[in-house]
Design a protein around this motif. Sequence first.
Motif, mmCIF file in Angstrom:
data_model
loop_
_atom_site.group_PDB
_atom_site.id
_atom_site.type_symbol
_atom_site.label_atom_id
_atom_site.label_comp_id
_atom_site.label_asym_id
_atom_site.label_seq_id
_atom_site.Cartn_x
_atom_site.Cartn_y
_atom_site.Cartn_z
ATOM 1 N N LYS A 121 0.809 -1.223 0.000
ATOM 2 C CA LYS A 121 0.000 0.000 0.000
ATOM 3 C C LYS A 121 0.841 1.272 0.000
ATOM 4 O O LYS A 121 0.377 2.333 -0.385
ATOM 5 C CB LYS A 121 -0.936 0.019 1.209
ATOM 6 C CG LYS A 121 -1.977 -1.076 1.182
ATOM 7 C CD LYS A 121 -2.866 -1.006 2.417
ATOM 8 C CE LYS A 121 -3.873 -2.139 2.417
ATOM 9 N NZ LYS A 121 -4.701 -2.099 3.618
ATOM 10 N N LYS A 122 2.068 1.178 0.455
ATOM 11 C CA LYS A 122 2.945 2.344 0.561
ATOM 12 C C LYS A 122 4.253 2.049 -0.155
ATOM 13 O O LYS A 122 4.651 0.906 -0.323
ATOM 14 C CB LYS A 122 3.240 2.675 2.030
ATOM 15 C CG LYS A 122 2.015 2.891 2.896
ATOM 16 C CD LYS A 122 1.601 4.309 2.859
ATOM 17 C CE LYS A 122 0.450 4.534 3.850
ATOM 18 N NZ LYS A 122 -0.078 5.851 3.757
ATOM 19 N N ARG A 123 4.922 3.127 -0.570
ATOM 20 C CA ARG A 123 6.227 2.999 -1.196
ATOM 21 C C ARG A 123 7.089 4.176 -0.765
ATOM 22 O O ARG A 123 6.600 5.144 -0.188
ATOM 23 C CB ARG A 123 6.117 2.928 -2.713
ATOM 24 C CG ARG A 123 5.620 4.188 -3.347
ATOM 25 C CD ARG A 123 5.564 4.079 -4.872
ATOM 26 N NE ARG A 123 5.040 5.307 -5.415
ATOM 27 C CZ ARG A 123 5.742 6.407 -5.617
ATOM 28 N NH1 ARG A 123 7.023 6.426 -5.330
ATOM 29 N NH2 ARG A 123 5.185 7.500 -6.109
ATOM 30 N N LEU A 124 8.361 4.096 -1.070
ATOM 31 C CA LEU A 124 9.299 5.156 -0.737
ATOM 32 C C LEU A 124 9.527 6.034 -1.959
ATOM 33 O O LEU A 124 9.566 5.547 -3.091
ATOM 34 C CB LEU A 124 10.626 4.560 -0.277
ATOM 35 C CG LEU A 124 10.552 3.633 0.938
ATOM 36 C CD1 LEU A 124 11.927 3.066 1.237
ATOM 37 C CD2 LEU A 124 9.996 4.342 2.140
ATOM 38 N N ALA A 125 9.693 7.328 -1.723
ATOM 39 C CA ALA A 125 9.973 8.276 -2.804
ATOM 40 C C ALA A 125 10.715 9.467 -2.219
ATOM 41 O O ALA A 125 10.650 9.735 -1.020
ATOM 42 C CB ALA A 125 8.673 8.736 -3.452
ATOM 43 N N PHE A 126 11.443 10.169 -3.100
ATOM 44 C CA PHE A 126 12.059 11.417 -2.676
ATOM 45 C C PHE A 126 10.987 12.496 -2.574
ATOM 46 O O PHE A 126 9.987 12.463 -3.294
ATOM 47 C CB PHE A 126 13.117 11.871 -3.686
ATOM 48 C CG PHE A 126 14.389 11.083 -3.625
ATOM 49 C CD1 PHE A 126 15.083 10.922 -2.434
ATOM 50 C CD2 PHE A 126 14.921 10.504 -4.765
ATOM 51 C CE1 PHE A 126 16.259 10.212 -2.377
ATOM 52 C CE2 PHE A 126 16.097 9.786 -4.720
ATOM 53 C CZ PHE A 126 16.768 9.635 -3.526
ATOM 54 N N ASP A 127 11.193 13.458 -1.691
ATOM 55 C CA ASP A 127 10.241 14.571 -1.585
ATOM 56 C C ASP A 127 10.290 15.413 -2.859
ATOM 57 O O ASP A 127 11.222 15.328 -3.648
ATOM 58 C CB ASP A 127 10.523 15.425 -0.349
ATOM 59 C CG ASP A 127 11.825 16.198 -0.446
ATOM 60 O OD1 ASP A 127 12.675 15.837 -1.276
ATOM 61 O OD2 ASP A 127 11.992 17.162 0.302
ATOM 62 N N GLU A 128 9.272 16.200 -3.045
ATOM 63 C CA GLU A 128 9.142 17.005 -4.262
ATOM 64 C C GLU A 128 10.062 18.228 -4.266
ATOM 65 O O GLU A 128 10.239 18.869 -5.294
ATOM 66 C CB GLU A 128 7.686 17.470 -4.427
ATOM 67 C CG GLU A 128 6.689 16.336 -4.548
ATOM 68 C CD GLU A 128 6.881 15.519 -5.820
ATOM 69 O OE1 GLU A 128 7.161 16.120 -6.870
ATOM 70 O OE2 GLU A 128 6.751 14.284 -5.753
ATOM 71 N N LEU A 129 10.645 18.580 -3.138
ATOM 72 C CA LEU A 129 11.466 19.788 -3.041
ATOM 73 C C LEU A 129 12.887 19.586 -3.544
ATOM 74 O O LEU A 129 13.644 20.549 -3.662
ATOM 75 C CB LEU A 129 11.490 20.280 -1.589
ATOM 76 C CG LEU A 129 10.128 20.608 -0.985
ATOM 77 C CD1 LEU A 129 10.275 20.972 0.489
ATOM 78 C CD2 LEU A 129 9.449 21.734 -1.756
ATOM 79 N N GLY A 130 13.265 18.350 -3.809
ATOM 80 C CA GLY A 130 14.592 18.089 -4.347
ATOM 81 C C GLY A 130 15.705 18.074 -3.317
ATOM 82 O O GLY A 130 16.870 18.175 -3.682
ATOM 83 N N ASN A 131 15.368 17.941 -2.027
ATOM 84 C CA ASN A 131 16.441 17.902 -1.024
ATOM 85 C C ASN A 131 16.779 16.471 -0.600
ATOM 86 O O ASN A 131 17.377 16.258 0.432
ATOM 87 C CB ASN A 131 16.099 18.780 0.193
ATOM 88 C CG ASN A 131 14.829 18.347 0.882
ATOM 89 O OD1 ASN A 131 14.237 17.342 0.525
ATOM 90 N ND2 ASN A 131 14.406 19.105 1.869
ATOM 91 N N ASN A 132 16.369 15.501 -1.419
ATOM 92 C CA ASN A 132 16.723 14.083 -1.253
ATOM 93 C C ASN A 132 16.255 13.487 0.066
ATOM 94 O O ASN A 132 16.881 12.570 0.589
ATOM 95 C CB ASN A 132 18.229 13.881 -1.444
ATOM 96 C CG ASN A 132 18.669 14.262 -2.828
ATOM 97 O OD1 ASN A 132 18.092 13.816 -3.813
ATOM 98 N ND2 ASN A 132 19.668 15.117 -2.921
ATOM 99 N N GLU A 133 15.175 14.004 0.612
ATOM 100 C CA GLU A 133 14.576 13.411 1.804
ATOM 101 C C GLU A 133 13.648 12.293 1.361
ATOM 102 O O GLU A 133 12.871 12.445 0.423
ATOM 103 C CB GLU A 133 13.791 14.457 2.589
ATOM 104 C CG GLU A 133 13.171 13.894 3.856
ATOM 105 C CD GLU A 133 12.369 14.933 4.620
ATOM 106 O OE1 GLU A 133 11.618 14.514 5.512
ATOM 107 O OE2 GLU A 133 12.482 16.129 4.311
#
Length: 105
Positions: free
Chosen positions: A85-97
């Motif tokens: 149901k969930k996955r990992l992704a980088f945040d949209e701000l581009g700070n690699n969180e």
Amino acid sequence: MKNQKGFTLIEMLIVLTVITTLLILLIPNLASKNEDVQVKGCNALKQLTENQLQAYVMDNGTYPNTISTLVDQQYIQTDTCSNGKKRLAFDELGNNEILIVDNEG
């Protein structure tokens, strides 16, 4: 007179009633614990991915474009939590969180 050793019908019904009552009390509790286990597992995957992200940066000198790059280069096995149901992704701000987001697929 025979000495029969066994359960009577009443004793069997009492045992079945006790077992049924215990199951009725136990099953909802297990269902709520399942969600807690899934959340903890997803958080553990996020922590592992954060550690492997640092290993990737040390090896390559730059951050990957997506989390799937870590999967493709075998730094992690998957970017999807175990329940799917969930996955990992980088945040949209581009700070690699790394964030845990809903899985679209």
